[in-house]
Design a protein around this motif. Structure first.
Motif, PDB file in Angstrom:
ATOM      1  N   ILE A 271       0.796  -1.288   0.017  1.00  0.00           N
ATOM      2  CA  ILE A 271      -0.075   0.241   0.036  1.00  0.00           C
ATOM      3  C   ILE A 271       0.837   1.196   0.016  1.00  0.00           C
ATOM      4  N   ALA A 272       1.823   1.380   0.827  1.00  0.00           N
ATOM      5  CA  ALA A 272       2.753   2.350   0.792  1.00  0.00           C
ATOM      6  C   ALA A 272       3.410   2.815  -0.763  1.00  0.00           C
ATOM      7  N   SER A 273       3.776   1.576  -1.454  1.00  0.00           N
ATOM      8  CA  SER A 273       4.252   1.766  -2.821  1.00  0.00           C
ATOM      9  C   SER A 273       3.302   2.460  -3.637  1.00  0.00           C
ATOM     10  N   MET A 274       1.884   2.269  -3.588  1.00  0.00           N
ATOM     11  CA  MET A 274       0.883   2.709  -4.190  1.00  0.00           C
ATOM     12  C   MET A 274       0.754   4.195  -4.035  1.00  0.00           C
ATOM     13  N   ILE A 275       0.833   4.480  -2.743  1.00  0.00           N
ATOM     14  CA  ILE A 275       0.453   5.770  -2.536  1.00  0.00           C
ATOM     15  C   ILE A 275       1.557   6.735  -2.772  1.00  0.00           C
ATOM     16  N   VAL A 276       2.801   6.250  -2.273  1.00  0.00           N
ATOM     17  CA  VAL A 276       4.274   7.125  -2.229  1.00  0.00           C
ATOM     18  C   VAL A 276       4.488   7.306  -3.776  1.00  0.00           C
ATOM     19  N   HIS A 277       4.231   6.280  -4.551  1.00  0.00           N
ATOM     20  CA  HIS A 277       4.854   6.423  -5.896  1.00  0.00           C
ATOM     21  C   HIS A 277       3.621   6.963  -6.910  1.00  0.00           C
ATOM     22  N   GLN A 278       2.546   7.570  -6.057  1.00  0.00           N
ATOM     23  CA  GLN A 278       1.538   8.437  -6.680  1.00  0.00           C
ATOM     24  C   GLN A 278       0.329   7.690  -7.889  1.00  0.00           C
ATOM     25  N   VAL A 279       0.185   6.202  -7.536  1.00  0.00           N
ATOM     26  CA  VAL A 279      -0.652   5.478  -8.236  1.00  0.00           C
ATOM     27  C   VAL A 279      -2.119   6.196  -7.941  1.00  0.00           C
ATOM     28  N   ALA A 309       5.435  12.796   4.147  1.00  0.00           N
ATOM     29  CA  ALA A 309       4.879  14.202   3.823  1.00  0.00           C
ATOM     30  C   ALA A 309       5.602  15.346   4.284  1.00  0.00           C
ATOM     31  N   ASN A 310       5.749  15.103   5.561  1.00  0.00           N
ATOM     32  CA  ASN A 310       6.587  16.349   6.383  1.00  0.00           C
ATOM     33  C   ASN A 310       7.871  16.581   5.980  1.00  0.00           C
ATOM     34  N   THR A 311       8.492  15.417   5.578  1.00  0.00           N
ATOM     35  CA  THR A 311      10.058  15.595   5.319  1.00  0.00           C
ATOM     36  C   THR A 311      10.275  15.835   3.879  1.00  0.00           C
ATOM     37  N   ALA A 312       9.163  15.505   2.870  1.00  0.00           N
ATOM     38  CA  ALA A 312       9.472  15.625   1.446  1.00  0.00           C
ATOM     39  C   ALA A 312       8.021  16.139   0.971  1.00  0.00           C
ATOM     40  N   PRO A 313       7.692  17.519   1.214  1.00  0.00           N
ATOM     41  CA  PRO A 313       6.294  17.991   0.936  1.00  0.00           C
ATOM     42  C   PRO A 313       6.445  18.090  -0.685  1.00  0.00           C
ATOM     43  N   TYR A 314       7.349  18.269  -1.281  1.00  0.00           N
ATOM     44  CA  TYR A 314       7.526  18.663  -2.719  1.00  0.00           C
ATOM     45  C   TYR A 314       7.174  17.376  -3.472  1.00  0.00           C
ATOM     46  N   HIS A 315       7.269  16.015  -2.885  1.00  0.00           N
ATOM     47  CA  HIS A 315       7.138  14.852  -3.390  1.00  0.00           C
ATOM     48  C   HIS A 315       5.505  14.828  -3.525  1.00  0.00           C
ATOM     49  N   PHE A 316       4.748  14.808  -2.672  1.00  0.00           N
ATOM     50  CA  PHE A 316       3.175  14.627  -2.555  1.00  0.00           C
ATOM     51  C   PHE A 316       2.316  15.647  -2.934  1.00  0.00           C
ATOM     52  N   LYS A 317       1.513  15.382  -4.203  1.00  0.00           N
ATOM     53  CA  LYS A 317       0.839  16.408  -4.603  1.00  0.00           C
ATOM     54  C   LYS A 317      -0.614  16.424  -4.021  1.00  0.00           C
ATOM     55  N   GLU A 318      -0.727  15.089  -3.073  1.00  0.00           N
ATOM     56  CA  GLU A 318      -2.137  15.103  -2.312  1.00  0.00           C
ATOM     57  C   GLU A 318      -1.665  14.502  -0.954  1.00  0.00           C
ATOM     58  N   ASP A 319      -2.387  14.692  -0.113  1.00  0.00           N
ATOM     59  CA  ASP A 319      -2.301  14.251   1.177  1.00  0.00           C
ATOM     60  C   ASP A 319      -2.384  12.590   1.176  1.00  0.00           C
ATOM     61  N   PRO A 320      -1.012  12.148   1.350  1.00  0.00           N
ATOM     62  CA  PRO A 320      -1.113  10.582   1.494  1.00  0.00           C
ATOM     63  C   PRO A 320      -1.901   9.804   2.299  1.00  0.00           C
ATOM     64  N   VAL A 321      -2.435  10.427   3.655  1.00  0.00           N
ATOM     65  CA  VAL A 321      -3.272   9.557   4.512  1.00  0.00           C
ATOM     66  C   VAL A 321      -4.653   9.760   3.910  1.00  0.00           C
ATOM     67  N   GLU A 322      -5.020  10.735   3.505  1.00  0.00           N
ATOM     68  CA  GLU A 322      -6.481  11.068   2.767  1.00  0.00           C
ATOM     69  C   GLU A 322      -6.410  10.091   1.668  1.00  0.00           C
ATOM     70  N   GLN A 323      -5.218   9.710   0.920  1.00  0.00           N
ATOM     71  CA  GLN A 323      -5.612   8.631  -0.271  1.00  0.00           C
ATOM     72  C   GLN A 323      -5.840   7.540   0.176  1.00  0.00           C
TER      73      GLN A 323
END
Length: 405
Positions: A271-279, A309-323
């Protein structure tokens, strides 16, 4: 526990594969490279990729373990002085046609007050790991299996009682799209993807690698969810780093360290890979369900997603927890804290799964409600969501329930 006044939908039911599940339709050129059933004296052994495989030690499933007989073991409630091995009870396969026959299974479902079940593999959950070094054999074996599955259990039967989920291997991205189109063309309402890194010709890939986007896009377009069911994800390689065995064996004495090291790590990472890698950013309507992986990984994952998300905010276009809360459904173990899970991801994303007829599951599927705190913690409406409505929402098939008899 009050008897349900509606029919439930169980997202975690299993068949026991016939011996020809992977060979009935396997092309001759892959006979020695795919799955073979070999007789050795009185035993039948599964040979995969030329190696004896022990994911299911007895692929005949005869004798077969009784449903729910290991309940106390998985609840951690074995009475003092009782040998855990004594809990294992077996029966003859011939006495249970419902394990391999669709019509017989539907009759059992009627007795169990189940309107629909998601029907998932047993033996099949170990095949991709065994064949991961031979991608063409993996693709051929999975396709052969899906042909068997449609013949014996049916992707799209008129009664809609059984949702048989075909396997999609992502190891060959082009072939994966072709297989998705094939199973959708036959009416599949759900697909299974192994919760594991994707084997590749050079190195493994993340599930979030853009190479897999055509699969996610097609499934999102069709409204067909992806199920991640507990499987051999290859994570025993981690146990091997600590001196343990590197291959999965279905039964027998195990090192408790293996469970501590591995537990729900594969689904957490999946699930982490799906969220962090922007699926879900690229495919916001894609739906996935974690089945037979428990729910405690959710809390660790949320903590780590927030930190990332706090340490790399530039990577996440949306809130990963909400996804996670929007795109992922969870089927907790019956011994999990379902109330805490509802407070964390919302009751609308919780699914009921019994793991029937496996020994570690429930002997009577709808007794799952005995483990859900009733009113005032869970209302009638919320219990019904968990036991029925959420699963139908997942597959886009909400229909009025036939009254429970």
């Amino acid at each position: 526990m009050t008897k349900l006044d509606y029919l439930a939908v169980d997202v975690d039911n299993h068949y026991y594969e016939t011996l020809d599940a992977f060979t009935r339709h396997l092309p001759k050129e892959f006979k020695s490279r795919g799955v073979q059933m070999v007789t050795a004296g009185k035993r039948t052994l599964a040979v995969m990729g030329g190696q004896v495989n022990h994911f299911v030690p007895n692929p005949t499933f005869d004798p077969i373990i009784e449903p729910g007989c290991l309940d106390l073991l998985f609840r951690g409630e074995i009475p003092e002085g009782v040998d855990p091995a004594s809990l294992m009870k077996v029966d003859r396969l011939a006495d249970h046609p419902e394990y391999q026959n669709r019509d017989a299974r539907v009759r059992v479902m009627d007795r169990q007050s189940l309107e629909t079940v998601f029907m998932l593999p047993t033996f099949g959950c170990g095949v991709e790991e065994a064949l991961k070094h031979d991608i063409p054999a993996t693709i051929a074996s999975v396709h052969a299996f899906n042909l068997w599955l449609d013949e014996d259990w049916g992707f799209d039967r008129p009664d809609k009682r059984i949702i048989a989920a075909p396997i999609i291997s992502l190891a060959d991205p082009v072939a994966a799209v072709e297989e998705v189109e094939f199973v959708l063309g036959r009416g599949a309402k759900m697909v299974l993807v192994r919760p594991a890194p994707v084997p590749g010709p050079v190195r493994p890939r993340s599930l979030g690698d853009p190479l897999h986007d055509p699969v996610w896009a097609r499934l999102a377009e069709a409204g067909v969810p992806v199920g991640f069911h507990l499987s051999d994800s290859g994570y025993l390689a981690i146990a091997a780093l600590w001196g343990g065995k590197g291959t999965f064996e279905g039964f027998g004495k195990k090192d408790p360290l293996d469970q501590i090291l591995l537990d729900d790590r594969a689904i957490h990472d999946t699930i982490a890979s799906m969220i962090v890698h922007q699926v879900f950013t690229r495919h916001p309507t894609l739906k996935v369900a974690s089945i037979e992986n428990g729910s405690y990984f959710v809390y660790r994952l949320i903590k780590r997603l927030k930190k990332a998300a706090n340490t790399a905010p530039y990577h996440f276009k949306e809130d990963p927890v909400e996804q996670l809360r929007n795109n992922v459904w969870i089927a907790p173990y019956y011994e999990d804290d379902v109330k805490l899970l509802a407070e964390t991801i919302g009751v609308d994303k919780i699914l009921f799964g019994s793991d029937w007829p496996h020994g570690e599951g429930l002997a009577d599927p709808t007794t799952f409600t005995a483990d859900i705190p009733q009113f005032p913690e869970f209302s009638y409406e919320d219990t019904r969501k968990v036991m029925r409505d959420n699963a139908l929402d997942l597959i886009g098939s909400r229909v009025p329930s036939r009254a429970s008899s």
